[in-house]
Design a protein around this motif. Structure first.
Motif, PDB file in Angstrom:
ATOM      1  N   ARG A  13       0.838  -1.203   0.000  1.00 51.73           N
ATOM      2  CA  ARG A  13       0.000   0.000   0.000  1.00 51.73           C
ATOM      3  C   ARG A  13       0.879   1.262   0.000  1.00 51.73           C
ATOM      4  N   ARG A  14       1.908   1.248   0.811  1.00 57.32           N
ATOM      5  CA  ARG A  14       2.814   2.406   0.875  1.00 57.32           C
ATOM      6  C   ARG A  14       3.544   2.606  -0.441  1.00 57.32           C
ATOM      7  N   LEU A  15       3.996   1.507  -1.048  1.00 55.58           N
ATOM      8  CA  LEU A  15       4.701   1.606  -2.333  1.00 55.58           C
ATOM      9  C   LEU A  15       3.778   2.114  -3.438  1.00 55.58           C
ATOM     10  N   ARG A  16       2.530   1.717  -3.397  1.00 52.51           N
ATOM     11  CA  ARG A  16       1.571   2.230  -4.387  1.00 52.51           C
ATOM     12  C   ARG A  16       1.345   3.726  -4.194  1.00 52.51           C
ATOM     13  N   ARG A  17       1.302   4.154  -2.940  1.00 57.94           N
ATOM     14  CA  ARG A  17       1.155   5.585  -2.658  1.00 57.94           C
ATOM     15  C   ARG A  17       2.371   6.346  -3.177  1.00 57.94           C
ATOM     16  N   ILE A  18       3.549   5.788  -2.963  1.00 60.36           N
ATOM     17  CA  ILE A  18       4.785   6.413  -3.446  1.00 60.36           C
ATOM     18  C   ILE A  18       4.779   6.470  -4.974  1.00 60.36           C
ATOM     19  N   GLU A  19       4.320   5.391  -5.592  1.00 61.10           N
ATOM     20  CA  GLU A  19       4.219   5.365  -7.052  1.00 61.10           C
ATOM     21  C   GLU A  19       3.334   6.514  -7.544  1.00 61.10           C
ATOM     22  N   GLY A  20       2.230   6.737  -6.854  1.00 57.78           N
ATOM     23  CA  GLY A  20       1.351   7.848  -7.211  1.00 57.78           C
ATOM     24  C   GLY A  20       2.036   9.191  -7.018  1.00 57.78           C
ATOM     25  N   GLN A  21       2.826   9.303  -5.954  1.00 55.93           N
ATOM     26  CA  GLN A  21       3.570  10.553  -5.724  1.00 55.93           C
ATOM     27  C   GLN A  21       4.560  10.799  -6.860  1.00 55.93           C
ATOM     28  N   VAL A  22       5.239   9.755  -7.304  1.00 58.06           N
ATOM     29  CA  VAL A  22       6.218   9.905  -8.388  1.00 58.06           C
ATOM     30  C   VAL A  22       5.510  10.327  -9.677  1.00 58.06           C
ATOM     31  N   ARG A  23       4.361   9.723  -9.948  1.00 56.33           N
ATOM     32  CA  ARG A  23       3.595  10.138 -11.128  1.00 56.33           C
ATOM     33  C   ARG A  23       3.185  11.611 -11.007  1.00 56.33           C
ATOM     34  N   GLY A  24       2.865  12.034  -9.790  1.00 58.77           N
ATOM     35  CA  GLY A  24       2.534  13.436  -9.569  1.00 58.77           C
ATOM     36  C   GLY A  24       3.711  14.352  -9.853  1.00 58.77           C
ATOM     37  N   MET A  28       4.011  17.273 -12.612  1.00 62.68           N
ATOM     38  CA  MET A  28       4.440  18.627 -12.267  1.00 62.68           C
ATOM     39  C   MET A  28       5.517  19.117 -13.225  1.00 62.68           C
ATOM     40  N   VAL A  29       6.473  18.242 -13.525  1.00 63.19           N
ATOM     41  CA  VAL A  29       7.553  18.624 -14.449  1.00 63.19           C
ATOM     42  C   VAL A  29       6.981  18.854 -15.845  1.00 63.19           C
ATOM     43  N   ALA A  30       6.095  17.968 -16.280  1.00 63.69           N
ATOM     44  CA  ALA A  30       5.490  18.118 -17.607  1.00 63.69           C
ATOM     45  C   ALA A  30       4.711  19.431 -17.713  1.00 63.69           C
ATOM     46  N   GLU A  31       4.137  19.871 -16.589  1.00 62.18           N
ATOM     47  CA  GLU A  31       3.333  21.098 -16.577  1.00 62.18           C
ATOM     48  C   GLU A  31       4.151  22.330 -16.191  1.00 62.18           C
ATOM     49  N   ASP A  32       5.480  22.181 -16.119  1.00 61.15           N
ATOM     50  CA  ASP A  32       6.376  23.303 -15.805  1.00 61.15           C
ATOM     51  C   ASP A  32       6.049  23.984 -14.484  1.00 61.15           C
ATOM     52  N   VAL A  33       5.756  23.194 -13.474  1.00 58.22           N
ATOM     53  CA  VAL A  33       5.494  23.732 -12.135  1.00 58.22           C
ATOM     54  C   VAL A  33       6.795  24.313 -11.581  1.00 58.22           C
ATOM     55  N   TYR A  34       6.675  25.303 -10.738  1.00 55.44           N
ATOM     56  CA  TYR A  34       7.817  25.995 -10.131  1.00 55.44           C
ATOM     57  C   TYR A  34       8.793  24.992  -9.498  1.00 55.44           C
ATOM     58  N   CYS A  35      10.072  25.182  -9.754  1.00 48.27           N
ATOM     59  CA  CYS A  35      11.134  24.250  -9.353  1.00 48.27           C
ATOM     60  C   CYS A  35      11.075  23.864  -7.874  1.00 48.27           C
ATOM     61  N   ILE A  36      10.920  24.836  -7.014  1.00 47.23           N
ATOM     62  CA  ILE A  36      10.913  24.576  -5.575  1.00 47.23           C
ATOM     63  C   ILE A  36       9.740  23.688  -5.191  1.00 47.23           C
ATOM     64  N   ASP A  37       8.608  23.876  -5.839  1.00 46.22           N
ATOM     65  CA  ASP A  37       7.451  23.027  -5.558  1.00 46.22           C
ATOM     66  C   ASP A  37       7.725  21.579  -5.973  1.00 46.22           C
ATOM     67  N   VAL A  38       8.390  21.408  -7.103  1.00 43.69           N
ATOM     68  CA  VAL A  38       8.752  20.058  -7.560  1.00 43.69           C
ATOM     69  C   VAL A  38       9.752  19.445  -6.580  1.00 43.69           C
ATOM     70  N   LEU A  39      10.742  20.210  -6.184  1.00 47.45           N
ATOM     71  CA  LEU A  39      11.750  19.715  -5.240  1.00 47.45           C
ATOM     72  C   LEU A  39      11.119  19.332  -3.905  1.00 47.45           C
ATOM     73  N   THR A  40      10.124  20.078  -3.473  1.00 48.25           N
ATOM     74  CA  THR A  40       9.415  19.741  -2.236  1.00 48.25           C
ATOM     75  C   THR A  40       8.760  18.374  -2.361  1.00 48.25           C
ATOM     76  N   GLN A  41       8.158  18.104  -3.493  1.00 46.58           N
ATOM     77  CA  GLN A  41       7.513  16.808  -3.703  1.00 46.58           C
ATOM     78  C   GLN A  41       8.540  15.690  -3.840  1.00 46.58           C
ATOM     79  N   VAL A  42       9.670  15.967  -4.479  1.00 46.83           N
ATOM     80  CA  VAL A  42      10.746  14.968  -4.574  1.00 46.83           C
ATOM     81  C   VAL A  42      11.230  14.612  -3.173  1.00 46.83           C
ATOM     82  N   SER A  43      11.352  15.608  -2.314  1.00 47.85           N
ATOM     83  CA  SER A  43      11.757  15.377  -0.933  1.00 47.85           C
ATOM     84  C   SER A  43      10.744  14.505  -0.205  1.00 47.85           C
TER      85      SER A  43
END
Length: 93
Positions: A13-24, A28-43
């Motif tokens: 269940r946790r790995l599936r949630r992480i998979e969803g986060q990675v897709r998110g 974000m990158v595909a939609e050119d979201v602000y760098c810091i926001d992307v880095l926050t999600q990567v963190s």
């Protein structure tokens, strides 16, 4: 039996949630979201993976390593060495 067997569904269940986060993050990158926001999600993804790794390590130590130590001999030393190397990899990550 794998050391994480009692928590297998939780780990999946946790790995599936992480998979969803990675897709998110990909979205974000595909939609050119602000760098810091992307880095926050990567963190956040990184922290979630670390937490999952700790759960897996805990299962390994509590099951596989404990059983090997109870048996003793070279198998015990090999399991402890293996666990030590796994911990070192997690620390470096």
């Amino acid at each position: 039996m794998a050391g994480y067997e009692p928590h297998k569904e939780d780990v999946i269940r946790r790995l599936r949630r992480i998979e969803g986060q990675v897709r998110g993050v990909q979205r974000m990158v595909a939609e050119d979201v602000y760098c810091i926001d992307v880095l926050t999600q990567v963190s956040a993804v990184s922290a979630a993976l670390q937490s999952c790794a700790v759960t897996l390590l805990d299962g390994h130590l509590g099951s596989c390593v404990t059983e090997a130590i109870a048996e003793g001999g070279d198998a015990a030393k090999a399991k402890v060495d293996e666990a030590t190397k796994a911990i070192a990899r997690l620390i470096r990550a």
